[in-house]
Structure formats: C-alpha cells, structure tokens
Design a protein around this motif. Structure first.
Motif, short mmCIF file in Angstrom:
data_model
loop_
_atom_site.label_atom_id
_atom_site.label_comp_id
_atom_site.label_asym_id
_atom_site.label_seq_id
_atom_site.Cartn_x
_atom_site.Cartn_y
_atom_site.Cartn_z
N LEU A 111 0.84 -1.12 -0.11
CA LEU A 111 -0.03 -0.12 -0.08
C LEU A 111 0.72 1.26 0.10
CD1 LEU A 111 -2.79 -0.87 2.63
CD2 LEU A 111 -2.88 -1.00 0.04
N LYS A 112 1.94 1.08 0.55
CA LYS A 112 2.99 1.98 0.55
C LYS A 112 2.55 3.29 1.42
CE LYS A 112 5.51 0.68 -2.98
NZ LYS A 112 6.47 -0.20 -2.68
N LYS A 113 2.13 2.55 2.55
CA LYS A 113 1.81 3.36 3.82
C LYS A 113 1.79 3.02 4.96
CE LYS A 113 -3.29 3.04 3.69
NZ LYS A 113 -4.40 3.61 3.32
N TRP A 114 1.83 3.75 5.98
CA TRP A 114 1.74 3.12 7.48
C TRP A 114 0.25 2.92 7.65
CZ3 TRP A 114 6.15 2.32 9.94
CH2 TRP A 114 7.41 2.83 9.41
N VAL A 115 0.12 1.74 8.46
CA VAL A 115 -1.19 1.15 8.89
C VAL A 115 -1.10 0.94 10.43
CG1 VAL A 115 -2.74 -0.76 8.49
CG2 VAL A 115 -1.13 0.09 6.48
N SER A 175 -4.58 -4.56 16.40
CA SER A 175 -5.75 -4.27 15.43
C SER A 175 -5.89 -5.06 14.37
CB SER A 175 -5.37 -2.86 14.83
OG SER A 175 -6.21 -2.20 14.12
N LEU A 176 -6.41 -6.16 14.46
CA LEU A 176 -6.81 -6.95 13.28
C LEU A 176 -7.76 -6.68 12.17
CD1 LEU A 176 -7.06 -10.28 15.60
CD2 LEU A 176 -5.07 -9.48 14.53
N GLU A 177 -8.32 -5.45 12.67
CA GLU A 177 -9.39 -4.98 11.78
C GLU A 177 -8.52 -4.40 10.41
OE1 GLU A 177 -9.07 -3.60 14.68
OE2 GLU A 177 -10.71 -4.37 15.73
N ARG A 178 -7.50 -3.84 10.48
CA ARG A 178 -6.75 -3.31 9.53
C ARG A 178 -6.14 -4.41 8.61
NH1 ARG A 178 -8.91 1.30 10.19
NH2 ARG A 178 -8.38 2.39 12.24
N PRO A 179 -5.44 -5.29 9.03
CA PRO A 179 -5.01 -6.34 8.05
C PRO A 179 -6.29 -7.13 7.39
CG PRO A 179 -3.76 -6.51 9.95
CD PRO A 179 -4.95 -5.55 10.25
N THR A 180 -7.36 -7.14 8.10
CA THR A 180 -8.65 -7.70 7.45
C THR A 180 -9.01 -6.93 6.37
OG1 THR A 180 -9.16 -8.85 9.60
CG2 THR A 180 -10.92 -8.57 7.90
N CYS A 213 -10.90 -17.22 8.49
CA CYS A 213 -9.91 -16.47 8.40
C CYS A 213 -8.59 -17.08 7.98
CB CYS A 213 -9.64 -15.91 9.70
SG CYS A 213 -8.21 -14.60 9.78
N ARG A 214 -8.03 -16.51 6.84
CA ARG A 214 -6.93 -17.18 6.11
C ARG A 214 -5.68 -16.23 6.23
NH1 ARG A 214 -10.88 -18.65 2.38
NH2 ARG A 214 -10.72 -16.71 1.44
N LEU A 215 -4.46 -16.78 6.85
CA LEU A 215 -3.34 -15.96 6.90
C LEU A 215 -2.64 -16.25 5.65
CD1 LEU A 215 -2.50 -16.57 10.72
CD2 LEU A 215 -3.86 -14.49 9.32
N THR A 216 -1.86 -15.40 5.06
CA THR A 216 -1.41 -15.56 3.93
C THR A 216 0.24 -14.96 4.09
OG1 THR A 216 -1.91 -13.72 2.63
CG2 THR A 216 -2.90 -15.74 2.06
N PHE A 217 1.11 -15.54 3.85
CA PHE A 217 2.82 -15.04 4.23
C PHE A 217 3.57 -15.17 2.88
CE2 PHE A 217 1.11 -17.01 8.20
CZ PHE A 217 1.51 -15.91 8.89
#
Length: 98
Positions: free
Chosen positions: A27-31, A61-66, A94-98
C-alpha cells in the motif's frame, strides 16, 4: 513486520496511550496494527480494584489487516449493521497468507 513506528495517542480509557504502526509495502503507507496504554484509575474502580493497582491494556488491530486482505475501505463494513452477510458466507474462515 520489520518497519514499526510508535506514536503517543489519546484514548478515553487509558493514559498514557500509544499506537503502533507498520509500513505496508504493497500500500506504500503506514497502517495501524496495535494500541496500548495504562488503564485510568476511574476505569478500575467499578471492578473493585485497589487504587494502587496498575493495569496495562494492549491489543492488536486485526481490523486493518482484514480490511487490506479483503479490499474493504470502510471499517464499518466489518462491524454493525453494514456488514455484508453474503461476504461472510463466501469467506467463512480467516486465512493468513505469508
């Protein structure tokens, strides 16, 4: 998360408070990824805790990554009456991708 920033913040239940941000390369930004603080004494009184007790509050803050994962731009689409139940049915895990 190799790039982190810590920023003083104002929260109604904790003082001092701090927000934690991570730089998102895509995203090229701070989250915002977390928040923390020390509970204010008046928040602990209804629980019957002694005044000399210090309680630390923190959370991710799990909302932001979601929101990033599912392309959601408005956080109200995750909570409350604006939740798209069809999206929930299509994505039940919920799927975690790395």
């Amino acid at each position: 998360m190799p790039k982190l920033r810590f920023k003083p913040a104002h929260n109604p239940y904790t003082e001092p408070s701090m927000e934690i941000f991570s730089y998102h390369e895509g995203l090229k930004k701070w989250v915002e990824v977390g928040n923390s603080g020390i509970f204010r004494p008046e928040m602990l009184q209804p629980m019957g805790l002694p005044e000399d007790v210090t309680v630390i509050a923190w959370g991710l803050s799990l909302e932001r990554p979601t929101m990033i994962l599912y392309g959601i731009s408005n956080i109200r689409e995750l909570f409350g009456h604006k939740v798209d139940l069809e999206k929930v049915k299509r994505n039940p895990i919920c799927r975690l991708t790395f």
